[in-house]
Design a protein around this motif. Structure first.
Motif, PDB file in Angstrom:
ATOM      1  N   PHE A  12      18.538   9.865 -12.951  1.00 56.84           N
ATOM      2  CA  PHE A  12      18.127   8.697 -11.918  1.00 56.84           C
ATOM      3  C   PHE A  12      17.390   8.078 -12.571  1.00 56.84           C
ATOM      4  O   PHE A  12      17.053   6.965 -12.879  1.00 56.84           O
ATOM      5  CB  PHE A  12      18.337   8.861 -10.342  1.00 56.84           C
ATOM      6  N   GLU A  13      15.590   8.617 -13.062  1.00 48.69           N
ATOM      7  CA  GLU A  13      14.778   8.046 -13.269  1.00 48.69           C
ATOM      8  C   GLU A  13      14.731   7.860 -14.304  1.00 48.69           C
ATOM      9  O   GLU A  13      14.021   6.529 -14.256  1.00 48.69           O
ATOM     10  CB  GLU A  13      13.649   9.182 -13.225  1.00 48.69           C
ATOM     11  N   GLU A  14      15.587   7.320 -15.706  1.00 42.00           N
ATOM     12  CA  GLU A  14      15.782   6.654 -16.129  1.00 42.00           C
ATOM     13  C   GLU A  14      15.735   5.478 -16.795  1.00 42.00           C
ATOM     14  O   GLU A  14      14.911   4.338 -17.348  1.00 42.00           O
ATOM     15  CB  GLU A  14      17.130   6.972 -16.931  1.00 42.00           C
ATOM     16  N   ASP A  15      16.533   4.855 -15.338  1.00 44.29           N
ATOM     17  CA  ASP A  15      17.321   3.074 -15.213  1.00 44.29           C
ATOM     18  C   ASP A  15      16.087   3.083 -13.827  1.00 44.29           C
ATOM     19  O   ASP A  15      15.751   1.826 -13.872  1.00 44.29           O
ATOM     20  CB  ASP A  15      18.193   3.305 -15.002  1.00 44.29           C
ATOM     21  N   THR A  16      15.124   4.052 -13.377  1.00 47.12           N
ATOM     22  CA  THR A  16      15.069   3.536 -12.305  1.00 47.12           C
ATOM     23  C   THR A  16      13.807   2.297 -12.077  1.00 47.12           C
ATOM     24  O   THR A  16      14.222   1.043 -11.628  1.00 47.12           O
ATOM     25  CB  THR A  16      14.122   4.945 -11.506  1.00 47.12           C
ATOM     26  N   SER A  17      12.966   2.512 -12.857  1.00 46.07           N
ATOM     27  CA  SER A  17      11.935   1.431 -12.524  1.00 46.07           C
ATOM     28  C   SER A  17      12.489  -0.192 -13.633  1.00 46.07           C
ATOM     29  O   SER A  17      12.121  -1.084 -12.722  1.00 46.07           O
ATOM     30  CB  SER A  17      10.433   1.650 -13.726  1.00 46.07           C
ATOM     31  N   ARG A  18      13.061   0.028 -14.593  1.00 45.30           N
ATOM     32  CA  ARG A  18      14.263  -1.277 -14.850  1.00 45.30           C
ATOM     33  C   ARG A  18      14.548  -1.853 -13.866  1.00 45.30           C
ATOM     34  O   ARG A  18      14.626  -3.201 -13.488  1.00 45.30           O
ATOM     35  CB  ARG A  18      14.565  -1.241 -16.218  1.00 45.30           C
ATOM     36  N   GLU A  19      15.143  -0.925 -12.838  1.00 44.06           N
ATOM     37  CA  GLU A  19      16.492  -1.745 -11.867  1.00 44.06           C
ATOM     38  C   GLU A  19      15.791  -2.032 -11.004  1.00 44.06           C
ATOM     39  O   GLU A  19      16.013  -3.432 -10.189  1.00 44.06           O
ATOM     40  CB  GLU A  19      17.514  -0.398 -11.180  1.00 44.06           C
ATOM     41  N   GLY A  25      11.580  -7.274  -8.352  1.00 49.95           N
ATOM     42  CA  GLY A  25      10.862  -7.460  -8.548  1.00 49.95           C
ATOM     43  C   GLY A  25      10.050  -8.514  -8.336  1.00 49.95           C
ATOM     44  O   GLY A  25       8.611  -9.066  -8.128  1.00 49.95           O
ATOM     45  N   ARG A  26      11.102  -9.756  -8.243  1.00 53.16           N
ATOM     46  CA  ARG A  26      10.232 -11.171  -7.958  1.00 53.16           C
ATOM     47  C   ARG A  26      10.655 -12.168  -6.130  1.00 53.16           C
ATOM     48  O   ARG A  26       9.959 -12.747  -5.965  1.00 53.16           O
ATOM     49  CB  ARG A  26      11.324 -12.324  -8.796  1.00 53.16           C
ATOM     50  N   GLY A  27      11.037 -10.532  -5.545  1.00 51.03           N
ATOM     51  CA  GLY A  27      11.111 -11.387  -4.207  1.00 51.03           C
ATOM     52  C   GLY A  27       9.968 -10.776  -3.617  1.00 51.03           C
ATOM     53  O   GLY A  27       9.313 -10.195  -3.707  1.00 51.03           O
ATOM     54  N   ALA A  33       8.994  -2.640  -4.774  1.00 52.05           N
ATOM     55  CA  ALA A  33       9.768  -2.048  -6.012  1.00 52.05           C
ATOM     56  C   ALA A  33       8.365  -2.040  -7.018  1.00 52.05           C
ATOM     57  O   ALA A  33       8.791  -1.107  -7.971  1.00 52.05           O
ATOM     58  CB  ALA A  33      10.438  -3.714  -6.204  1.00 52.05           C
ATOM     59  N   GLU A  34       7.363  -2.904  -8.079  1.00 48.84           N
ATOM     60  CA  GLU A  34       6.222  -2.368  -7.901  1.00 48.84           C
ATOM     61  C   GLU A  34       5.782  -0.983  -8.503  1.00 48.84           C
ATOM     62  O   GLU A  34       5.485  -0.333  -8.989  1.00 48.84           O
ATOM     63  CB  GLU A  34       5.201  -3.531  -8.799  1.00 48.84           C
ATOM     64  N   ALA A  35       5.202  -0.445  -7.585  1.00 50.17           N
ATOM     65  CA  ALA A  35       4.822   0.526  -6.566  1.00 50.17           C
ATOM     66  C   ALA A  35       6.126   1.663  -6.670  1.00 50.17           C
ATOM     67  O   ALA A  35       5.107   2.508  -7.298  1.00 50.17           O
ATOM     68  CB  ALA A  35       4.366   0.516  -5.080  1.00 50.17           C
ATOM     69  N   MET A  36       6.853   1.770  -5.999  1.00 48.82           N
ATOM     70  CA  MET A  36       8.047   2.409  -7.082  1.00 48.82           C
ATOM     71  C   MET A  36       8.320   2.696  -8.383  1.00 48.82           C
ATOM     72  O   MET A  36       8.181   3.566  -8.574  1.00 48.82           O
ATOM     73  CB  MET A  36       9.325   1.856  -6.219  1.00 48.82           C
ATOM     74  N   ALA A  37       8.682   1.473  -8.547  1.00 51.60           N
ATOM     75  CA  ALA A  37       8.895   1.673 -10.268  1.00 51.60           C
ATOM     76  C   ALA A  37       7.999   2.794 -11.405  1.00 51.60           C
ATOM     77  O   ALA A  37       8.245   3.157 -11.666  1.00 51.60           O
ATOM     78  CB  ALA A  37       8.492   0.120 -10.975  1.00 51.60           C
ATOM     79  N   LYS A  38       6.206   2.432 -10.756  1.00 53.22           N
ATOM     80  CA  LYS A  38       5.834   3.116 -11.378  1.00 53.22           C
ATOM     81  C   LYS A  38       5.029   4.469 -10.947  1.00 53.22           C
ATOM     82  O   LYS A  38       5.161   5.135 -11.567  1.00 53.22           O
ATOM     83  CB  LYS A  38       3.755   2.028 -10.912  1.00 53.22           C
ATOM     84  N   ARG A  39       5.303   4.241  -9.847  1.00 52.30           N
ATOM     85  CA  ARG A  39       5.686   6.029  -8.987  1.00 52.30           C
ATOM     86  C   ARG A  39       6.599   7.073  -9.759  1.00 52.30           C
ATOM     87  O   ARG A  39       6.276   7.797 -10.623  1.00 52.30           O
ATOM     88  CB  ARG A  39       5.615   6.189  -7.837  1.00 52.30           C
ATOM     89  N   ALA A  40       8.105   6.095 -10.454  1.00 53.92           N
ATOM     90  CA  ALA A  40       8.829   6.202 -11.090  1.00 53.92           C
ATOM     91  C   ALA A  40       8.291   6.714 -12.580  1.00 53.92           C
ATOM     92  O   ALA A  40       9.149   7.693 -12.948  1.00 53.92           O
ATOM     93  CB  ALA A  40      10.153   5.777 -11.037  1.00 53.92           C
ATOM     94  N   GLU A  41       7.872   5.778 -13.325  1.00 58.12           N
ATOM     95  CA  GLU A  41       7.259   6.231 -14.336  1.00 58.12           C
ATOM     96  C   GLU A  41       6.829   7.407 -15.186  1.00 58.12           C
ATOM     97  O   GLU A  41       6.167   8.306 -16.132  1.00 58.12           O
ATOM     98  CB  GLU A  41       6.721   4.941 -15.162  1.00 58.12           C
TER      99      GLU A  41
END
Length: 98
Positions: A12-19, A25-27, A33-41
């Motif tokens: 799941f983590e492999e595509d989480t940030s991108r998705e 990301g823009r809504g 979304a950005e905070a969770m993406a960074k956390r996943a990375e």
């Protein structure tokens, strides 16, 4: 019975940030979304999926299974914090939103 996983290593983590960035990301949820993406990375510690499978096996073989099974890295800590903290504080903590 309820299996309550902590941080588990999965594909799941492999595509989480991108998705997350592509979908939200823009809504209005962009900051979250950005905070969770960074956390996943940056996730470095996680339990192997086998711990969940072993717990399921133990549950199925038990003559008197427990109602809840926290399993994996930080599972008990995350659940305790969720019970103790107000919802907004807990959400901010797990997503590290400043």
């Amino acid at each position: 019975m309820l299996i309550q996983p902590g941080i588990i290593r999965t594909e799941f983590e492999e595509d989480t940030s991108r998705e997350l960035r592509a979908v939200s990301g823009r809504g209005p949820y962009g900051r979250l979304a950005e905070a969770m993406a960074k956390r996943a990375e940056n996730a470095t510690r996680a339990s192997e999926p086998a711990v969940v499978a072993k717990t399921i096996t133990r549950l199925l073989e038990s003559p008197r299974p427990k109602p809840r099974y926290p399993v994996g890295y930080l599972a008990r800590t995350i659940l305790a914090m969720n019970r103790l903290l107000p919802d907004r504080r807990f959400d901010a903590m797990v997503t590290k939103i400043d």
